[in-house]
Write a protein that holds these residues in place. Structure first.
Motif, short mmCIF file in Angstrom:
data_model
loop_
_atom_site.label_atom_id
_atom_site.label_comp_id
_atom_site.label_asym_id
_atom_site.label_seq_id
_atom_site.Cartn_x
_atom_site.Cartn_y
_atom_site.Cartn_z
N SER A 36 46.47 7.89 -1.53
CA SER A 36 46.19 7.46 -0.16
C SER A 36 44.82 7.89 0.33
O SER A 36 44.38 7.44 1.39
N ILE A 37 44.12 8.75 -0.44
CA ILE A 37 42.77 9.17 -0.03
C ILE A 37 41.73 8.83 -1.10
O ILE A 37 40.58 9.24 -1.00
N ARG A 38 42.12 8.11 -2.15
CA ARG A 38 41.16 7.69 -3.17
C ARG A 38 40.45 6.42 -2.73
O ARG A 38 40.95 5.63 -1.93
N TYR A 243 46.63 -0.64 -2.44
CA TYR A 243 47.55 0.44 -2.76
C TYR A 243 47.29 1.68 -1.92
O TYR A 243 48.22 2.45 -1.65
N GLY A 244 46.06 1.88 -1.53
CA GLY A 244 45.76 3.03 -0.70
C GLY A 244 46.48 2.98 0.63
O GLY A 244 47.09 3.97 1.07
N ALA A 245 46.48 1.80 1.29
CA ALA A 245 47.18 1.66 2.56
C ALA A 245 48.69 1.76 2.37
O ALA A 245 49.38 2.35 3.21
N ALA A 251 53.50 7.71 2.77
CA ALA A 251 53.40 9.11 3.17
C ALA A 251 53.84 9.30 4.62
O ALA A 251 54.53 10.27 4.95
N ILE A 252 53.45 8.37 5.49
CA ILE A 252 53.84 8.46 6.90
C ILE A 252 55.35 8.33 7.04
O ILE A 252 55.98 9.06 7.83
N LEU A 253 55.96 7.44 6.28
CA LEU A 253 57.39 7.21 6.40
C LEU A 253 58.22 8.29 5.72
O LEU A 253 59.39 8.47 6.03
#
Length: 278
Positions: A36-38, A243-245, A251-253
């Motif tokens: 998620s941060i790449r 895929y990042g989004a 991660a949020i869910l």
């Protein structure tokens, strides 16, 4: 003189095995966070890198909240899981108390039915439930997503085992003081069995938060989609390449479940270990 503590080979081996299993369970979460941060260029390289070469910051998380209604899915998950748990506790606790503390004809038969119901999956009565909800016009509503799970036979079984170990002397003393059975249950017995209730609450919330099958059957509109259904719908050819989004959305869910479990961990473990102990 104090003798220095020495670890036995069996203890060392057990710790190594536990650390390896912990790594296996935590590694997917690590990949989710790192992905998620790449940057997009790093997602399809051959070699695996533990840390991103280019940090994207909160870009994907902002995109998950703005372009994908992740907060709406989060709200729906809280409403559906919380509503199911609330009704399950209201129905299962009195049923379990009656099976544990009352003597009446057919009690053992009723408990046998409870045990038998544990073997029935949701897929078996799915069609009749869908037809019934469709007949009353309840499809694509919160009620349709929650109704099949309002009565939990697992909760009845778990609470019955817990209530059986509750001292009868306390209940008899409360009856002699003139308290009603309803007051005894909710003001004396339930507060003394909170660890088991917390343990079941964790099971219930996790199961229905992660449930994809039933919401896929009865939910149609985006505004009512639960977290797994929303993630599955938006992981299509249009947004699936991002895929990042999607990992940021995952991660949020996932975060509320992890935080909730960490907060209830002590009661959860106590409830599991003490259930059925007399």
């Amino acid at each position: 003189m104090n003798t220095p503590y020495r670890c036995r080979p069996a203890q060392i081996l057990s710790h190594v095995v536990l650390l390896f299993l912990a790594f296996l369970f935590l590694f997917p979460f690590y990949v989710m966070i790192v992905t998620s941060i790449r940057s997009p260029q790093e997602l399809f390289v051959r070699e695996f890198r533990w840390l991103p070469q280019q940090f994207t910051g909160l870009q994907y998380y902002i995109q998950a909240v703005t372009d994908i209604p992740a907060l709406t899915f989060l709200k729906n998950g809280v409403i559906v899981s919380g509503g199911i748990l609330f009704v399950q506790l209201l129905t299962a606790i009195p049923c379990a108390y009656a099976l544990a503390k009352f003597q009446f004809r057919g009690r053992d038969l009723l408990f046998a039915v409870v045990l038998f119901s544990l073997t029935v999956p949701i897929q078996a009565p799915a069609l009749p439930l869908f037809l019934g909800l469709s007949a009353i016009g309840a499809i694509d509503t919160y009620f349709a997503a929650m109704a099949p799970f309002f009565l939990s036979v697992f909760a009845i079984f778990l609470f019955r085992q817990t209530f059986r170990s509750y001292p009868d002397e306390i209940i008899q003393a409360a009856r002699m003081d003139g308290m009603s059975e309803w007051a005894i249950l909710w003001t004396i017995v339930v507060p003394g069995c909170l660890p088991s209730i917390a343990a079941f609450s964790v099971f219930s919330v996790v199961a229905h938060w992660n449930d994809l099958y039933w919401p896929m059957v009865v939910i149609r509109s985006t505004e009512l989609m639960t977290p797994p259904l929303g993630l599955a719908v938006f992981a299509d050819s249009e947004s699936g390449a991002n895929y990042g989004a999607l990992m940021a959305m995952a991660a949020i869910l996932t975060a509320p479940l992890m935080v909730g479990f960490l907060l209830a961990q002590r009661h959860f473990i106590r409830g599991i270990t003490m259930t059925g102990v007399k």
